[in-house]
Write a protein that holds these residues in place. Structure first.
Motif, short mmCIF file in Angstrom:
data_model
loop_
_atom_site.label_atom_id
_atom_site.label_comp_id
_atom_site.label_asym_id
_atom_site.label_seq_id
_atom_site.Cartn_x
_atom_site.Cartn_y
_atom_site.Cartn_z
N PRO A 215 34.99 50.96 32.09
CA PRO A 215 33.94 49.99 31.74
C PRO A 215 32.95 50.54 30.72
O PRO A 215 32.45 49.80 29.88
CB PRO A 215 33.25 49.71 33.09
N ARG B 141 32.27 48.97 27.05
CA ARG B 141 30.92 48.58 26.65
C ARG B 141 30.54 49.25 25.33
O ARG B 141 29.97 48.61 24.43
CB ARG B 141 29.92 48.95 27.74
N GLU C 86 33.63 36.74 46.65
CA GLU C 86 32.98 35.47 46.27
C GLU C 86 31.49 35.68 46.06
O GLU C 86 30.88 35.13 45.14
CB GLU C 86 33.20 34.40 47.36
N SER D 105 30.91 37.40 42.91
CA SER D 105 31.07 36.46 41.79
C SER D 105 29.80 35.64 41.62
O SER D 105 29.34 35.42 40.49
CB SER D 105 32.25 35.52 42.07
N ALA E 203 27.14 37.87 40.02
CA ALA E 203 27.36 38.06 38.58
C ALA E 203 26.98 36.80 37.82
O ALA E 203 26.25 36.84 36.83
CB ALA E 203 28.82 38.43 38.32
N PRO F 137 27.17 46.04 37.30
CA PRO F 137 27.97 45.18 36.42
C PRO F 137 29.22 45.90 35.88
O PRO F 137 30.15 45.26 35.43
CB PRO F 137 27.00 44.85 35.27
N SER F 138 29.21 47.22 35.91
CA SER F 138 30.42 47.94 35.50
C SER F 138 31.45 47.99 36.62
O SER F 138 32.64 48.16 36.36
CB SER F 138 30.07 49.39 35.09
N GLU F 139 30.99 47.87 37.85
CA GLU F 139 31.92 48.00 38.97
C GLU F 139 32.40 46.66 39.52
O GLU F 139 33.51 46.55 40.04
CB GLU F 139 31.23 48.77 40.11
N PRO G 53 33.36 43.69 38.21
CA PRO G 53 34.57 43.01 37.75
C PRO G 53 35.85 43.64 38.31
O PRO G 53 36.78 42.92 38.68
CB PRO G 53 34.50 43.16 36.22
N GLU G 54 35.89 44.96 38.37
CA GLU G 54 37.09 45.59 38.91
C GLU G 54 37.28 45.18 40.37
O GLU G 54 38.39 44.86 40.80
CB GLU G 54 36.95 47.12 38.79
N ILE H 133 36.08 42.48 42.00
CA ILE H 133 36.45 41.06 42.11
C ILE H 133 37.90 40.84 41.68
O ILE H 133 38.66 40.14 42.33
CB ILE H 133 35.50 40.19 41.26
N GLY H 134 38.25 41.49 40.58
CA GLY H 134 39.61 41.33 40.06
C GLY H 134 40.65 41.84 41.05
O GLY H 134 41.65 41.17 41.31
N ARG H 135 40.42 43.02 41.60
CA ARG H 135 41.41 43.59 42.52
C ARG H 135 41.55 42.75 43.78
O ARG H 135 42.66 42.50 44.25
CB ARG H 135 41.04 45.04 42.85
N THR I 179 40.91 39.58 44.10
CA THR I 179 41.57 38.32 43.72
C THR I 179 43.07 38.52 43.55
O THR I 179 43.87 37.65 43.91
CB THR I 179 40.97 37.79 42.40
N LEU I 180 43.43 39.67 43.01
CA LEU I 180 44.84 39.95 42.74
C LEU I 180 45.58 40.48 43.97
O LEU I 180 46.76 40.79 43.90
CB LEU I 180 44.97 40.95 41.59
N LEU J 284 45.02 43.30 45.46
CA LEU J 284 45.14 44.77 45.45
C LEU J 284 44.04 45.37 46.32
O LEU J 284 42.99 44.76 46.52
CB LEU J 284 44.99 45.29 44.03
N MET K 268 47.97 34.38 37.11
CA MET K 268 48.04 35.24 38.29
C MET K 268 49.50 35.60 38.59
O MET K 268 49.82 36.76 38.86
CB MET K 268 47.43 34.51 39.50
N THR L 44 51.04 39.50 38.15
CA THR L 44 51.46 40.17 39.38
C THR L 44 52.98 40.32 39.47
O THR L 44 53.49 40.79 40.49
CB THR L 44 50.94 39.41 40.63
N TYR M 157 43.20 47.92 34.36
CA TYR M 157 41.80 47.54 34.46
C TYR M 157 41.47 46.30 33.62
O TYR M 157 40.80 45.39 34.11
CB TYR M 157 40.89 48.70 34.07
N GLN N 110 42.42 43.25 35.46
CA GLN N 110 41.55 42.99 36.61
C GLN N 110 40.23 42.37 36.17
O GLN N 110 39.72 41.44 36.78
CB GLN N 110 41.30 44.29 37.37
N GLN N 111 39.71 42.93 35.11
CA GLN N 111 38.44 42.43 34.62
C GLN N 111 38.57 40.99 34.13
O GLN N 111 37.71 40.15 34.38
CB GLN N 111 37.99 43.33 33.48
N ILE O 225 40.79 38.77 35.06
CA ILE O 225 40.98 37.91 36.23
C ILE O 225 39.63 37.69 36.93
O ILE O 225 39.32 36.58 37.40
CB ILE O 225 42.03 38.52 37.18
N ALA O 226 38.82 38.74 36.99
CA ALA O 226 37.50 38.60 37.62
C ALA O 226 36.67 37.55 36.88
O ALA O 226 36.06 36.67 37.50
CB ALA O 226 36.77 39.93 37.65
N ILE P 133 35.27 34.10 38.43
CA ILE P 133 33.84 33.75 38.43
C ILE P 133 33.64 32.38 37.80
O ILE P 133 32.96 31.51 38.34
CB ILE P 133 33.03 34.83 37.68
#
Lengths: 408, 408, 408, 408
Positions: B293, B297, C340, C343, C346, C392-394, C396-397, C399-401, C403-404, C406, D273, D277, D292, D295-296, D298-299, D303
């Motif tokens: 990240p 950035r 959630e 999300s 954010a 904010p750097s952590e 998204p990873e 939420i993404g994981r 959601t996926l 993982l 998705m 996957t 990564y 994941q980002q 998808i996040a 959102i």
């Protein structure tokens, strides 16, 4: 005071002038080629006749002798205003020529005359009308890990693999194929020069995409293609690593790709300007241009356009200055230049997409119809970010790492 | 290959070198001046001694003779990396000098030697240490409609009004006051040159703002100030209209304002780079720079920074080229140039705000503390869009109309 | 049809009504506390007297008995309109109470009555006026890896470490300290309940930040603090891992943090609306509200505000529904709920920042002055993204994981 | 805890269930209809047979009796996941039915039984299979100023004009035509009910657009169409003004339009998705989902999707609550509701476009090929902002003015 890009060398000026000369002809059938997915063959032939296709071939080999990448970008930018697909086709060919013309003297200087001579031969071919088709991409592999293999055999090489997105495939006389060279010491990066007539070469007409439909970016299937010894350039780096040549190739090719995005945006902008300054709406029958939301939208388009142009011209002026220094470029320095080029690509392509989108909005729905060029531009401009070597998912990491002084 | 801005004239190079020489001193007390809202008086004195303050004063009158607005922008940009407030103060003064030096010969050419002489006198004053305070803004009025009035009296003028945001007010020896000249034929645009010692002049210390706290942009109250005949320049246009001088003044002053935004962004970027390449986090103790990240950035910051720099340098190179043509500029052409400048302002200021915000995020909360320069930069950089002559609510309409060929 | 958030339970309605009752008093000195960095002690006392501070303490222990996190969010949202710093202080305390009240019965159900009794004791203390100070953050460590250690000694525990951003530190009677419990089998996640009077506890007044200046989020130094056996809750998960309690704590605490961001945005919006519907500008003297750019800006603010409110209320209505099911929550499900909530955090925090920024722009420079509440809101609202547990750097990873599918 | 939209009434639940039942059939030929620009006739017939087309027709007239606009939105949202074109066609028809069912009893209550009876007749027709085609748009005119005229003649009306974007034109049995009624007192807003068989009615197959290609949104030409007295509803407002009926029509129709945008985004998200996957890339052969940047991305999609869903469901729940109050709605209140609806439209459509774009990016170029549903979704989703009554250029002014309490 126009913010348009302009050439900075005499050869570049000739090339740009030629491109502008072709605009009406090229644009005349762009909608038709887009609809049918047909390659603009006649238009390309006209560009060959005028020598525009030979922009980066040295004059003594029949070309225009453009050595400034900046100016190559400007000419490609002009062509894209008329037809993005054709502009991409011309760019990939011209950038390959530029790279050959750039590398040849360096191979000579390092005493590797055979390779230099081979490059001269390829340039002479280009000068006499051979079109290069660049075969870089492959499904399921990134730029640094081509899965197409070149293996040594008794009298040269055997090439096997499948490439995708090979622009100009219907007319290419020579395919430049990124490959994995199977050396005893391990796989190396490599380039194979494959004549179209080589047995085992087949073009599969797979290209049917959202945009850039006239680029004929079909698949190239290579089945046990036997190539002579000199047809494969084994690169200095192992498979998976960036080499000087790969970096130079990327720097040379991306400029025009960015120029295409900009040209599409400029065409959309011109169309939108024409639209809002000629259309009126009931009941006031005021010109759309007289409405505040239109003015604001045009302002944002203008701001984005000026920024995109500044970013592109400044970046490639710096590229020219860097490459013109004459010294061999250190890979580390090339990464820095390449990161700047990738930054320009990211920035200009995003802005170009925004600009076309804003023009579509300014057209108030009329641009959504297929009879409007905006609908084509909207589809075409979205292609840019997918173009090699780095995807929008990969570029930020690359740019960030190089900026931070980490190994890319 | 750095994308940093660089001067293009010898005089500009001298100015930029001087600015860089002052950086450590200026930066040393920036946090203190910000906290206390104190004007950086000693730092300004140092800039006067080195002649940096006299950048745009002709050499024969004691200055550096910088004639390139581009190069003025570059020097101001450097100063802003250390202290945005001081940089703005220097810019407003230097831009006024530039305008005087630019206009003087043109008044001579048009046979208006008295005005030309007055301008030479002002420049000589600046060369010997007088600081100009620009008094343009007023509460409740836009740029084209100043409510401060200059009325003729027996032996000159009487000035009444209240100006706000008068940067450098504690040290200004001469205030340049935008005013409405009450002529019999109707109100005209005008400028009054008001010595600080004039009876009726009072500075009200009202400046207490989110950022740019050291700029001492206080209110200037003008109560029945009597001025000699030559102290008021009656402009060629009526009140409410753009004139050549107003356009030139805006073009001259905005460059440095944009340069300040860029300099603040550069300072934030340098701080963030230093931060992420030296800080580690438990339990891995990896550098922040090693995290994806962070790389991403930094990439976005780098892209924005390169674009902002390109936009600014290209725009002001074009301004120099346009103004250097020697001919008197048509108002219509000046509007086009001014629209380009406004585009650059909008673009660079937005990007500068984004960059500082991204640097704050990259600092992971540490930048939110007042001991970090980022918290100051975050406040300072937000000032830019409010700076005259056009607000973010007004600029799009202006840019859009000029682009569309409508009267602005 | 207002899009404002509203409570859905009777207890919540009482709490929200109380909060609204306090608004004038709380808001009255917010600017002063912000300027001085003073904690709003009297205002907090008033909230204690009215029982608003005891929102989530069960009625039988002296509180309001609010069990809906949604409604807690709504009340905190109201307070933030008057003072974001105080609202954050109330939220951290109330969320801790909520968690104790939620967990107690579950410990009883699992036969762990001693822990349940301890929780009841803490809630009774809160009911009688003890303020909880949450000590979660540490410099140089992320949320899952606190470096503050709790080690067993003969008669309980010894605690050592340093926490930062401990809101309410001047008035907290009990600190809830996230720590690393040094068990023989390896480090575990843990919480230590530390009375302010414990020898070795010291508050270092380090908080001096861009915004949220009245929250007194100082450092807490813990030096060889001896705690009784029952004062440390050893969590079910090892150090570095998410546990049910950590997820519930995050879900409980973040709602109000988001509510604060929304409240700051609402306050800014109300101020901007008042401003543009009462201010006029020369020469037309039209209301700012009559100008198209103002209307457009207000529209964008309104759109963002409606979306932020919808996101927050819908997310926490779903949280309530999920937690109200009565079953013990699987960690996997809690991660989905937590994703959630992240999300929503954010989204709403970004939009709140945008809204305040838009209001600042709508105020045309007047909001940039410190006498305007907008300048405080602009600084305060930027704090939100830095608040634990995920930056904010952590986020998204994470939420993404989740959601996926993982592991997070 | 899914953030999906769900129906809140039993009738709505039946409708949504039916829609889900049709999904496989509808989706099966969506790509084919898109390519050929053919209307999904068989799919529409199936929806008629299952009564899904008669969602908002009262049960006693052969429909499902859905009275909740929220639930209509949910069902349309489901259909759009399979085919946006068909979903739009169903929505325009169903929203017209809803409006007739809503207005009928109100006309009865006001003693205007003939109009109420006419509405019952139209609903009965819809219940027995007649499809409504809404003819609102016209080239060169905005929503409030239709240029199609209805003039009185001896035995009724004569209608003349040309409408564009008439969805379902190949199957519509009755066209609902927005028109300008030429009254002696001046032009009034009006609606004409025009049977397809009326002499002078002609459908011109002009629809060939970037997306929504299967919606058959052709032109409707009306040449001296003679209509009976009862076929024209003369609205209470003059031409150019908003009336209660126009506001209700807009509120009723827009919900499904937003639901379509959301459904397209959901379909894109599901596809992306599935893609990330299941796909791997050389040389690591890690799933794309393990990277990564994926994941980002998808996040961010998640959102945006959660926010879009919350905005839509909350807005239409509020619409239902407002309209269910039973009283006649004041125009002023309807404007406020309509502004909320327009806010939801702006927000959700922008987010839907962003989501589909993000999914295209996540697909790494594969989505750019026409064989991927993403390329269709990318084109389809861009249509939304152009849909009546307010364009993206008009909506901000409208929302801003209503929010500011100014006349819209």
């Amino acid at each position: 005071m126009s913010s348009e890009l302009n050439p900075v060398t005499p050869e570049g000026a000739s090339f740009v002038e030629l491109c502008e000369h072709h605009l009406a002809e090229v644009g005349g059938r762009a909608a038709e080629h887009d609809r049918d997915g047909s390659f603009p063959l006649e238009e390309l032939r006209a560009l060959q006749e005028s020598k525009a296709m030979a922009a980066c071939v040295p004059a003594e080999l029949g070309g225009l002798g453009v050595r400034s990448l900046h100016d190559l970008v400007v000419g490609i930018n002009r062509l894209a205003r008329a037809d993005g697909s054709l502009a991409i086709a011309v760019n990939m060919h011209a950038a390959a020529c530029w790279l050959l013309a750039f590398l040849g003297p360096r191979f000579t200087a390092r005493g590797n005359q055979p390779v230099a001579d081979a490059m001269t031969g390829l340039l002479a071919a280009a000068g006499s009308g051979v079109v290069f088709g660049l075969a870089g991409s492959e499904p399921g592999a990134d730029f640094l890990h081509p899965l197409t293999t070149a293996s040594r055999c008794s009298d040269g090489w055997i090439l096997n693999g499948r490439k995708s997105f090979v622009t100009s495939s219907p007319v290419a006389g020579l395919f430049v194929v990124r490959c994995r060279v199977e050396e005893r010491t391990g796989p190396q990066q490599g380039f194979a020069m494959v004549a179209r007539s080589t047995p085992g070469v087949a073009v599969k007409e797979t290209w049917d995409a959202l945009g850039m439909r006239a680029s004929a970016s079909h698949d190239l299937v290579l089945h046990d293609c036997r190539l002579p010894e000199a047809a494969v350039l084994v690169d200095s780096q192992s498979w998976g690593a960036w080499s000087r040549v790969l970096l130079l190739a990327s720097i040379a090719g991306i400029g025009g790709i960015i120029g295409v995005a900009l040209g599409l945006a400029e065409a959309a902008r011109d169309f939108a300007m024409e639209f809002v300054t000629t259309r009126r709406r009931a009941p006031s029958n005021r010109l759309l241009a007289e409405r505040y939301p239109t003015q604001q939208r045009i302002a944002e388009i203008q701001i984005d356009l000026a920024a995109a142009r500044a970013m592109l011209t400044r970046t490639y002026a710096a590229v020219d200055a860097y490459l013109g220094d004459g010294e061999d470029q250190a890979v580390e320095d090339l990464h820095r230049v390449h990161a700047e080029v990738q930054s320009a690509k990211a920035f200009v392509q995003r802005k170009a997409i925004d600009i076309v989108d804003g023009c579509l909005a300014a057209s108030g729905g009329s641009g959504y119809l297929n009879r409007s060029p905006l609908s084509r531009l909207y589809r075409d401009v979205r292609a840019g970010p997918f173009m090699q070597p780095l995807s929008p998912s990969e570029a930020p990491e690359y740019i960030g790492r190089v900026t931070l002084g980490l190994p890319p």
